[in-house]
Design an enzyme around this catalytic site. Structure first.
Site, PDB file in Angstrom:
ATOM      1  N   ARG A 175     -11.860  65.892 -45.001  1.00  0.00           N
ATOM      2  CA  ARG A 175     -12.112  64.741 -45.869  1.00  0.00           C
ATOM      3  C   ARG A 175     -10.904  64.508 -46.789  1.00  0.00           C
ATOM      4  NH1 ARG A 175     -17.725  64.847 -48.857  1.00  0.00           N
ATOM      5  NH2 ARG A 175     -17.135  62.669 -49.232  1.00  0.00           N
ATOM      6  N   CYS A 236     -14.689  66.491 -56.415  1.00  0.00           N
ATOM      7  CA  CYS A 236     -15.238  66.682 -55.070  1.00  0.00           C
ATOM      8  C   CYS A 236     -15.701  65.327 -54.566  1.00  0.00           C
ATOM      9  CB  CYS A 236     -16.372  67.712 -55.093  1.00  0.00           C
ATOM     10  SG  CYS A 236     -17.732  67.263 -56.203  1.00  0.00           S
TER      11      CYS A 236
END
Length: 281
Positions: A175, A236
């Site tokens: 990611r 995050c």
């Protein structure tokens, strides 16, 4: 006070003269409500707290899990029996992310005596701890939140920290690199941020690596406990696993701020820059 404790330590404290308030924060990203699992069996005396509804505000421009309003969070904690002078232990199913979110919120709002059960409910049962399906109705607590106990970043602060300090990206490496993005508008990372998947802070059993190993890991990413002049931040996807990384840094002896809006907030604005690939740039 240490930030975590073992199942055996929790057993001793529960049998002692000053037992902690227990909060069950079981949660699955995109998964089913965990209240039925709590009702089927929890550490005796634990109160269930719902991450999506009680440890986050409504999703929107501030991200998928923006911080709750402090007073709303305080009401949830009082309902769960949390008082200013009483120790608190939080746990989840074992991953640690949800428990770390509760730990971070309590610390940020001024509660100093909160710890995470290392390894969560799985560690508790592995150590022979009993579970109960009994309903729990704690006495009302008196906790009143006072925000500011831990560092908090907004989008501009995170961008500045990526340039001037160390900004860690706690998401999975793919990611960060922008190879996949299953949830948010676009893949990639904040320019200047360093890839530091939070999954690498724990062993196969979900428990944190020893402090010395964590210090070595973060030193390899440009973070050292002794480098007090270089600020550290974490983000995050939506401020949940990032709280776990802040907790890991605390175990390593490093203070870090959390960008609570995280990638879900950053990536929602098409005017914010996005970097891809394995390097921070």
């Amino acid at each position: 006070m240490t930030a975590t404790l073992s199942a055996s330590e929790l057993m001793s404290e529960l049998a002692g003269p000053r037992p902690p308030v227990l909060l069950d924060i079981r949660w699955q990203l995109g998964g089913p409500d965990q209240r039925p699992a709590y009702e089927a069996g929890h550490i005796p005396g634990a109160v269930y707290v719902d991450l999506d509804r009680e440890l986050a505000g409504p999703a929107g421009s501030g991200g998928r899990h923006p911080l709750p309003e402090p007073e709303a969070f305080g009401a949830v904690m009082r309902r769960a029996g949390v008082s200013a002078g009483a120790p608190v232990v939080v746990y989840d199913g074992g991953l640690g992310w949800a428990a770390a979110r509760a730990w971070w919120l309590l610390r940020w709002t001024g509660h100093a005596e909160v710890r995470v059960l290392d390894g969560g409910l799985a560690a508790w049962t592995a150590a022979g701890g009993a579970v109960s399906a009994d309903a729990v109705s704690p006495a009302e607590g008196d906790f009143k939140p006072t925000p500011g106990g831990l560092g908090l970043l907004d989008a501009d602060g995170a961008a500045a920290l990526a340039r001037e300090g160390v900004l860690l990206d706690a998401r999975a490496g793919e990611r960060y690199r922008g190879e996949v993005e299953p949830i948010d508008r676009v893949g990639g990372h904040i320019p200047g941020a360093v890839s530091a998947p939070t999954t690498e802070n724990v062993g196969p059993d979900g428990r944190f690596l020893p402090g010395a190993e964590l210090r070595a890991r973060f030193a390899g990413l440009g973070v050292t406990a002794e480098d007090g002049g270089r600020p550290v931040g974490v983000y995050c996807g939506s401020g949940v696993s990032g709280a776990h990384e802040v907790l890991a840094l605390e175990v390593a002896g490093v203070a870090a701020a959390l960008y609570a809006g995280s990638w879900s907030e950053w990536s929602s604005d098409p005017d914010r820059p996005v970097a891809t690939g394995p390097l921070p740039r």
